[in-house]
Structure formats: structure tokens, C-alpha cells
Design an enzyme around this catalytic site. Structure first.
Site, PDB file in Angstrom:
ATOM      1  NE  ARG A   1      -2.544  -1.108   3.570  1.00  0.00           N
ATOM      2  CZ  ARG A   1      -2.510  -2.364   4.459  1.00  0.00           C
ATOM      3  NH1 ARG A   1      -3.060  -3.327   3.756  1.00  0.00           N
ATOM      4  NH2 ARG A   1      -2.214  -2.508   5.674  1.00  0.00           N
TER       5      ARG A   1
ATOM      6  CE  LYS B   1     -13.790  10.565   1.719  1.00  0.00           C
ATOM      7  NZ  LYS B   1     -13.922   9.475   0.600  1.00  0.00           N
TER       8      LYS B   1
ATOM      9  CE  LYS C   1     -15.097  13.015  -3.214  1.00  0.00           C
ATOM     10  NZ  LYS C   1     -13.580  12.391  -3.088  1.00  0.00           N
TER      11      LYS C   1
HETATM   12  P1  13P Z   1     -14.502   7.780  -6.280  1.00  0.00           P
HETATM   13  O1  13P Z   1     -14.075   8.943  -7.176  1.00  0.00           O
HETATM   14  O2  13P Z   1     -14.138   6.506  -6.607  1.00  0.00           O
HETATM   15  O3  13P Z   1     -16.106   7.884  -6.012  1.00  0.00           O
HETATM   16  O4  13P Z   1     -14.155   8.031  -4.735  1.00  0.00           O
HETATM   17  C1  13P Z   1     -13.784   9.461  -4.445  1.00  0.00           C
HETATM   18  C2  13P Z   1     -14.145   9.603  -3.018  1.00  0.00           C
HETATM   19  O5  13P Z   1     -13.627  10.020  -2.251  1.00  0.00           O
HETATM   20  C3  13P Z   1     -15.521   8.548  -2.340  1.00  0.00           C
HETATM   21  O6  13P Z   1     -15.679   9.085  -0.883  1.00  0.00           O
END
Ligand code: 13P
Length: 341
Positions: free
Chosen positions: A46, A137, A220
Site C-alpha cells: 500500500r 473528508k 463533494k
Molecule cells: P470515487 O471517485 O471512486 O467515487 O471516490 C471518491 C471518494 O472519495 C469517495 O468517498
């Protein structure tokens, strides 16, 4: 809270021609990605994989504004002992951290989920800030199906997103507020719009109730798309037009920027949709990418766990980052998409 500083970071996250790399897959999710390329998900693998991405100098300094990390990664060092966070900073990008602790079944709401992770969040944020994280996030997950989503699921998830966002700002960390409406069902694009608008409206209501400063956050969202199993698949122009209309209906102009998730779209669809929206133009916020799968599927395949393939993996990552950078300016073309391959 120093709002001017939060706003400065938020604007840097959506700077012209740049977007976010979501490299915050949990241990379970990265194992699934590695399984697909027959790579064992060890701590070293990873690390090697993410080090490959963060050492992609052109991509990281020209197209990527920031990287969302998983807890393991933010504490990891590169093979030569340099903290991975330093590699990101040295390239001129901003380190960020996923702070939610995944989803749990929501009691009384069969088939629905609520995101966990508020307990001790203030203490965790302080540690992440000290390590260099300047944004965070939290992902809420809303599924569309027969009789769902319930208002209960929308409310509790919006409430948790706002609790998280308020705690982030108190810790001088920019919250990425991510209420994801999944594209897994057989619903059409209009049902996606209807549900996403309800979710966004509730989320902004909770953000206001909890006194979150909208100038110090990034949204987002998912795009307005047809469910994967729907017989009618909306084309690029319809996705762009309906997504823009949906966002204009729900997102205050004081939000510094919107960075989409890719959510299972193909690499090229995710790029084409973003590009088409930016070609519409005249929007109050920059629209850019915060992609996980749509930025990483190609480099994962090219790398396939072999040290010899690191340059190929970095080329694949740089290409996707470049294409999405163009799309964030409405300048992407299929010619450029094919030229670099
Ligand atoms: P994806 O673009 O693969 O949906 O992932 C973005 C993300 O941070 C989801 O929480």
C-alpha cells in the site's frame, strides 16, 4: 476559527486547472482494488503504490491541488524514510485526511446507512493538523431503491455531516462535505436529481443550523446520472445540464468550490461530464474533480504491483490527472485523450 485562512485553503483546493486525488481508500477498499490486479494488500505494498502516485512530480505539481489520505497513510514514511505527507507538500499540494469511520446500519431503516466517527473527532483532528492535514473528508452514503431513501436517513446523515464540518472548522481544517447519492440502482437520471436535491437541501439546512461557515468548506457531491442498472442511460450533455441545474438550485454561491466524486463512472465519462459542465460556464463556483477510482484505475492496472512498472503507473496517473485538469477548465478534447496513449 480563522475564516480567512480556511477560505484561502478551500480556494487553493479548487485552484484553476487543479483538483483533488482521493487516495483515502480504507484497508477493506484498497484490498478490493489490489485483488483486481492480483496484488497482496500488505502495508508495504500500500505504501509503495501510494508513494508511486505522490512521486509523480508533473501530476502532483501541475494538476493535483491536494490528496485525501487514509489514517494509515498519513503516518507512513516513503521507502527512504521521508514522510509521505512531506512528498505531497514538496510537490506543492495540500495533504488532507478522511476522518469518517465508515458506515453502519441505520436502526429502524432497513437497507439504509449512517456514517460513524464523531466520537473523539476533535482529538483526532488536532493530531492530524499537527501532522500537516489542512482539510478533511466525511462521506455520507444515500442509496436509491424501492421506498428509500427515507427522510430519516437523509436527516441523520446531514446532521452528522454538519457536526463533522463544525468540528473541522474549530480545528482550523477545511471540511469536504460529501453526501454521496449512489448510482448503483435502476433509477433514471430524474430520480437521481430529485433525491440529490433533497439531500443537498437538507445538508445545507443542517450546516446553517450548526453555524458552519460556508466560505470555509468544499462540497463533494455526486453528479446527476442514471442508475447503473437503468435501461435508459443519460448522455454527456444531459448529465452536464441536469447536474448544473441541480447544483444551482441547492448550493449557495458562498461555497468556494465543488469537487465531484466519480462514484463508479468510467474514467472517460467522469472526465467528459466534468468538461461538459465547465463548457456551460457562468457558474458561481469552480467545478473540479475529487476522484478516487476515475484517477486511479489506470495507474493501478499499469503498476500491477511491480517495481519495474512504476514509470508506466506514473505515466498513466499523470495522463488521467492532466485530462481531468483540462476538463476542470472546459478544455478537454477526445484528441488529447487519445494522443498521450
Ligand atoms: P470515487 O471517485 O471512486 O467515487 O471516490 C471518491 C471518494 O472519495 C469517495 O468517498
Amino acid at each position: 476559527m480563522n475564516l480567512a485562512e480556511l477560505n484561502k485553503i478551500a480556494r487553493a483546493m479548487v485552484a484553476p486547472g487543479k483538483g483533488l486525488l482521493a487516495a483515502d481508500e480504507s484497508s477493506g477498499t484498497i484490498k478490493k482494488r489490489f485483488d483486481a490486479i492480483s496484488v497482496e494488500s500488505t502495508e508495504d505494498n500500500r505504501r509503495d503504490y501510494r508513494e508511486m502516485l505522490f512521486r509523480s512530480r508533473e501530476a502532483m505539481s501541475s494538476y493535483i491541488s491536494g490528496v485525501i489520505l487514509y489514517d494509515e497513510t498519513i503516518w507512513q514514511n516513503a521507502k527512504d524514510g521521508t514522510p509521505l505527507v512531506r512528498l505531497i507538500e514538496e510537490a506543492g499540494a495540500i495533504p488532507g485526511i478522511k476522518v469518517d469511520e465508515g458506515t453502519q446500519a441505520l436502526p429502524n431503516c432497513p437497507g439504509e446507512l449512517v456514517t460513524a466517527g464523531l466520537d473523539k473527532l476533535a482529538e483526532r483532528l488536532a493530531k492530524y493538523y499537527a501532522r500537516g492535514a489542512r482539510f478533511a473528508k466525511w462521506r455520507a452514503v444515500i442509496d436509491i431503491g424501492a421506498g428509500i431513501p427515507s427522510m430519516t436517513a437523509i436527516s441523520v446523515n446531514a446532521h452528522a455531516l454538519a457536526r463533522y464540518a463544525a468540528l473541522c472548522q474549530a480545528a482550523q481544517i477545511v471540511p469536504i462535505v460529501e453526501p454521496e447519492v449512489l448510482m448503483d440502482g435502476d433509477h433514471d437520471i430524474d430520480r437521481c436529481v430529485e433525491v440529490t436535491q433533497r439531500v443537498l437541501n437538507k445538508t445545507f439546512q443542517e450546516l446553517r443550523i450548526q453555524r458552519v461557515a460556508l466560505e470555509g468548506m468544499i462540497l463533494k457531491p455526486n453528479m446527476a446520472v442514471s442508475g447503473k442498472k437503468s435501461k435508459t442511460q443519460a448522455g454527456v450533455a444531459e448529465v452536464a445540464e441536469k447536474t448544473v441545474r441541480m447544483l444551482k438550485n441547492c448550493v449557495p454561491a458562498s461555497v468556494p468550490g465543488i469537487a465531484f466524486l466519480s462514484g463508479g463512472q468510467s474514467d472517460e465519462d467522469a472526465t467528459a461530464h466534468l468538461d461538459a459542465m465547465n463548457r456551460i460556464g457562468g457558474l458561481p463556483w469552480p467545478l473540479t474533480f475529487s476522484y478516487g477510482r476515475a484517477l486511479q484505475a489506470a495507474p493501478q492496472k499499469a503498476w500491477s504491483g511491480k517495481a519495474n512498472n512504476v514509470p508506466a503507473g506514473q505515466r498513466a496517473f499523470t495522463h488521467r490527472a492532466h485530462m481531468n485538469s483540462l476538463a476542470s477548465k472546459g478544455e478537454w478534447t477526445t484528441d488529447q485523450e487519445q494522443k498521450a496513449l
